[in-house]
Design a protein around this motif. Structure first.
Motif, short mmCIF file in Angstrom:
data_model
loop_
_atom_site.label_atom_id
_atom_site.label_comp_id
_atom_site.label_asym_id
_atom_site.label_seq_id
_atom_site.Cartn_x
_atom_site.Cartn_y
_atom_site.Cartn_z
N ARG A 25 0.83 -1.22 0.00
CA ARG A 25 0.00 0.00 0.00
C ARG A 25 0.86 1.26 0.00
NH1 ARG A 25 -1.56 -3.97 2.62
NH2 ARG A 25 -0.16 -3.46 4.34
N GLY A 26 2.09 1.13 0.50
CA GLY A 26 3.01 2.25 0.50
C GLY A 26 2.88 3.16 1.71
N ILE A 27 3.99 3.75 2.11
CA ILE A 27 4.03 4.77 3.15
C ILE A 27 4.30 6.09 2.46
CG2 ILE A 27 5.21 5.57 5.24
CD1 ILE A 27 5.96 2.66 5.79
N GLN A 28 3.39 7.01 2.59
CA GLN A 28 3.45 8.25 1.81
C GLN A 28 4.59 9.15 2.29
OE1 GLN A 28 1.49 8.77 -0.91
NE2 GLN A 28 2.94 10.41 -1.29
N GLY A 29 5.49 9.49 1.37
CA GLY A 29 6.51 10.48 1.62
C GLY A 29 6.17 11.76 0.87
N SER A 30 7.01 12.75 0.97
CA SER A 30 6.72 14.02 0.30
C SER A 30 6.82 13.90 -1.22
CB SER A 30 7.68 15.10 0.81
OG SER A 30 9.04 14.69 0.62
N ASN A 31 7.64 12.95 -1.70
CA ASN A 31 7.79 12.79 -3.15
C ASN A 31 7.50 11.37 -3.63
OD1 ASN A 31 8.86 15.45 -4.12
ND2 ASN A 31 10.40 15.01 -2.54
N PHE A 32 7.71 10.38 -2.78
CA PHE A 32 7.51 9.00 -3.18
C PHE A 32 6.70 8.26 -2.12
CE2 PHE A 32 11.41 10.25 -5.34
CZ PHE A 32 11.21 9.76 -6.62
N SER A 33 6.05 7.20 -2.55
CA SER A 33 5.35 6.30 -1.63
C SER A 33 6.24 5.07 -1.45
CB SER A 33 3.99 5.90 -2.20
OG SER A 33 3.34 4.99 -1.36
N TYR A 34 6.73 4.88 -0.23
CA TYR A 34 7.69 3.80 0.02
C TYR A 34 6.97 2.48 0.29
CZ TYR A 34 11.70 6.90 0.06
OH TYR A 34 12.69 7.76 -0.32
N THR A 35 7.32 1.47 -0.49
CA THR A 35 6.71 0.15 -0.36
C THR A 35 7.71 -0.90 0.11
OG1 THR A 35 7.18 -0.44 -2.66
CG2 THR A 35 5.08 0.66 -2.21
N HIS A 36 8.96 -0.53 0.27
CA HIS A 36 9.99 -1.52 0.50
C HIS A 36 10.89 -1.15 1.69
CE1 HIS A 36 12.25 1.59 -1.59
NE2 HIS A 36 13.34 1.05 -1.09
N GLU A 37 11.65 -2.14 2.11
CA GLU A 37 12.76 -1.95 3.04
C GLU A 37 13.88 -2.87 2.59
OE1 GLU A 37 10.76 -2.73 6.69
OE2 GLU A 37 11.18 -4.87 6.64
N TYR A 38 14.90 -3.01 3.41
CA TYR A 38 16.09 -3.75 2.98
C TYR A 38 16.50 -4.77 4.03
CZ TYR A 38 16.41 0.58 0.24
OH TYR A 38 16.12 1.65 -0.56
N ALA A 39 17.35 -5.70 3.58
CA ALA A 39 18.01 -6.64 4.49
C ALA A 39 19.44 -6.82 4.01
CB ALA A 39 17.30 -7.98 4.54
N TYR A 40 20.39 -6.44 4.85
CA TYR A 40 21.81 -6.69 4.57
C TYR A 40 22.16 -8.11 4.99
CZ TYR A 40 23.15 -1.81 3.61
OH TYR A 40 23.29 -0.56 3.06
N PHE A 41 22.91 -8.81 4.14
CA PHE A 41 23.46 -10.13 4.46
C PHE A 41 24.98 -9.99 4.48
CE2 PHE A 41 19.27 -11.07 3.10
CZ PHE A 41 18.92 -12.33 3.56
N VAL A 42 25.60 -10.37 5.61
CA VAL A 42 27.04 -10.19 5.78
C VAL A 42 27.66 -11.51 6.23
CG1 VAL A 42 28.83 -8.79 6.88
CG2 VAL A 42 26.55 -7.82 6.53
N PHE A 43 28.74 -11.92 5.54
CA PHE A 43 29.43 -13.15 5.89
C PHE A 43 30.84 -13.12 5.31
CE2 PHE A 43 26.57 -13.65 2.30
CZ PHE A 43 27.41 -14.08 1.28
N ARG A 44 31.69 -14.02 5.79
CA ARG A 44 33.07 -14.04 5.34
C ARG A 44 33.18 -14.38 3.86
NH1 ARG A 44 33.61 -15.64 10.72
NH2 ARG A 44 35.27 -14.55 11.85
N LYS A 45 34.17 -13.77 3.22
CA LYS A 45 34.35 -13.98 1.79
C LYS A 45 34.77 -15.41 1.48
CE LYS A 45 35.32 -9.39 -0.04
NZ LYS A 45 36.29 -8.50 -0.71
N GLY A 46 34.38 -15.84 0.28
CA GLY A 46 34.80 -17.14 -0.20
C GLY A 46 33.98 -18.31 0.29
#
Length: 558
Positions: free
Chosen positions: A180-201
């Motif tokens: 449905r979106g969260i209304q901002g002044s210019n955009f309606s935000y529908t998303h968020e993020y998830a960082y995945f962090v782990f050792r290389k290789g």
């Protein structure tokens, strides 16, 4: 970046402050903020954190199942304890920290941080940095950190993670959690993020599972270039069908054997060959020696002339943009929590399927994994871990440790009742509740940090829950005036000796049991009183307390 009034500072104090700031500003890249101690960290200069059990909140449904943990208290203190009990033992850490929206959703030094606080980003970074540093040492070598975030601190968090996890892999997934979106002044935000962090290789992110209705089916019969029978002899054989299901595979046909048609009936079975509509002999995509390994990916499709064999993979590589109605935080977050905990006023819980899909690709093959969430909130991560175990038909014995504060009684009145309801079941959510599990409930407490003999003895007297947590042994089987013995369902035993007077009493009971023990022995130095146990050296692994606990606290709380 914190606001300071320097009017009353002496020249010498100002010079020292400038020198300190210059050192911080020597960074070529990244974030610079004032790393000011929080009250919860300052407290640890005077008090050392320990755990105390609230036995009334224990949930025990099956003694053969693992014990999950809920810790009520500030997560800085809980993480300090876990640095002693669980260093290098966590498979996955999933956190959903306060997003710092300015809506007074978290406190810094006992004051709510609102949108008008010009230092709110600095305070948030300081708070997160300390906890991420403590959490980093808890991960296994192949452990994964997952951190949910939205646009308010997305960029700052990325830089902070790069700094703390320098040289590690870092990936960011975008998740549509509010269609449905969260209304901002210019955009309606529908998303968020998830960082995945782990050792290389490392290959630590497994495949994602694809719902049956989303599987892309295609013919198992090859087509195009090099798809003829003569291109791969071992790929021409019958697939045996009964009741419109693949039940087996025949042998590779000899070169001079040619079926008259694609589907041949033999008794109650149908033998299907890779022959196309033009009656051209082609080949299957898999050789006879390997096709049985993908039998579970095959389905039978009835046609006018017989049967077609199709293949559809129910797994795929995890993508970086997730969009699914299951991730709707209102439908599968807020409404779910309110159904499980009717009096809950908890704001913005994650969809349990959002969290589930974050941890599942890491944990599908880790049946005994341990998952930590130190911003546990309503307990979504614990719920997701139990769902994974249920999906495995309870062959999975994954465990969780949840840490959440006592602010507004979140731990006691939201997180605990939710996990309790997930275990006991809810009629409106039969698929994702009614999951047999065990739970221990702890609260953080403190002992005096002054290094006196009396305080060392107090720490030992208060260390029982920490030691049981460290060794995963919670069932008390013997108790004396100065010792206790605990065991778990895997026949592991630990002994805790609280005073010199308990040594002989413990030894007497331990010899009767004829078991091997991990024994924690009170000692004012770092010796474990080995000379006292020479007559049962093969039975015991000795560890001195409180020295080992104090050494950990000295390292992390300096």
């Amino acid at each position: 970046m914190a606001n300071r009034n320097y009017d009353n500072w002496s020249k010498e104090e100002l010079v020292r402050e400038v020198e300190k700031l210059e050192k911080k500003l020597k960074k070529n890249y990244g974030l610079v903020w004032e790393d000011k101690l929080e009250d919860v960290a300052t407290l640890c200069k005077e008090k050392l954190p320990i755990l105390e059990e609230d036995a009334k909140k224990e949930i025990k449904t099956d003694s053969n199942k693992p014990v999950n943990i809920l810790i009520e208290g500030d997560n800085y203190h809980a993480l300090s304890v876990l640095n002693y009990t669980h260093k290098g033992r966590i498979d996955a850490i999933y956190i959903d920290p306060p997003f710092n929206t300015g809506a007074k959703d978290w406190k810094y030094n006992n004051n709510y941080v609102d949108v008008n606080d010009q230092w709110r980003h600095s305070k948030w970074l300081s708070m997160m940095s300390k906890r991420l540093q403590l959490a980093k040492s808890l991960l296994k070598r192949d452990g994964v950190l997952i951190c949910a975030i939205d646009d308010n601190e997305f960029h700052h968090l990325g830089c902070l993670l790069e700094d703390i996890f320098n040289g590690w892999e870092m990936h960011c997934v975008t998740i549509v959690h509010n269609p449905r979106g969260i209304q901002g002044s210019n955009f309606s935000y529908t998303h968020e993020y998830a960082y995945f962090v782990f050792r290389k290789g490392l290959k630590v992110i497994g495949a994602r599972r694809i719902k049956a209705e989303d599987i892309d089916w295609r013919s198992l019969r090859d087509n195009g270039g090099e798809s003829l029978r003569t291109d791969a002899r071992n790929c021409f054989y019958p697939i045996i069908v009964e009741d419109e299901k693949v039940v087996g595979f025949g042998d590779v046909l000899k070169n001079d054997e040619h079926p008259l048609k694609q589907t041949v009936k033999k008794g109650n079975s149908f033998y299907v060959y890779p022959i196309d509509k033009q009656v051209i002999e082609r080949k299957w995509r898999y050789a006879r020696q390997s096709v049985e390994s993908i039998q579970h990916l095959l389905r039978v499709k009835k046609t006018a002339k017989g049967y077609e064999i199709e293949i559809g993979k129910d797994f795929g590589t995890v993508r970086t943009v997730w969009q699914d109605s299951r991730y709707d935080s209102n439908e599968n977050g807020t409404k779910l929590v309110h159904a499980l905990v009717p009096d809950s006023t908890f704001d913005f819980p994650k969809s349990v399927f959002n969290t589930y899909d974050c941890i599942a690709p890491i944990l599908y093959e880790r049946k005994n994994a341990l998952v930590l969430d130190y911003f546990a909130g309503s307990g979504t991560t614990g719920h997701a871990v139990l769902m994974l175990n249920k999906e495995d038909g309870y062959s999975g014995k994954r465990k969780f440790i949840l840490c959440t504060n006592s602010e507004n009684k979140i731990a006691e009145e939201v997180c605990y009742p939710r996990i309790n309801k997930v275990i006991k079941g809810h009629k409106d959510y039969p698929d994702i509740t009614g999951i047999s599990a065990n739970l221990k409930y702890f609260k953080t407490d403190f002992v005096d940090a002054k290094p006196t003999d009396r305080n060392k003895k107090k720490l030992v007297d208060k260390s029982t829950e920490m030691l049981c947590l460290k060794e995963d042994c919670f069932d008390e089987v013997e108790k004396g005036s100065d010792f206790k013995i605990f065991k778990n369902s895997h026949n592991k035993y630990i002994g805790i000796i609280y005073d010199d007077d308990g040594i002989e009493s413990f030894k007497k009971e331990a010899k009767k049991m004829k078991k091997k023990f991990v024994v924690y022995v009170f000692s004012l130095d770092e010796s474990a009183r080995e000379e006292e146990f020479e007559d049962m050296a093969s039975m015991v692994q000795l560890k001195p307390i409180p020295a080992v606990i104090l050494n950990v606290y000295k390292r992390i709380l300096k």
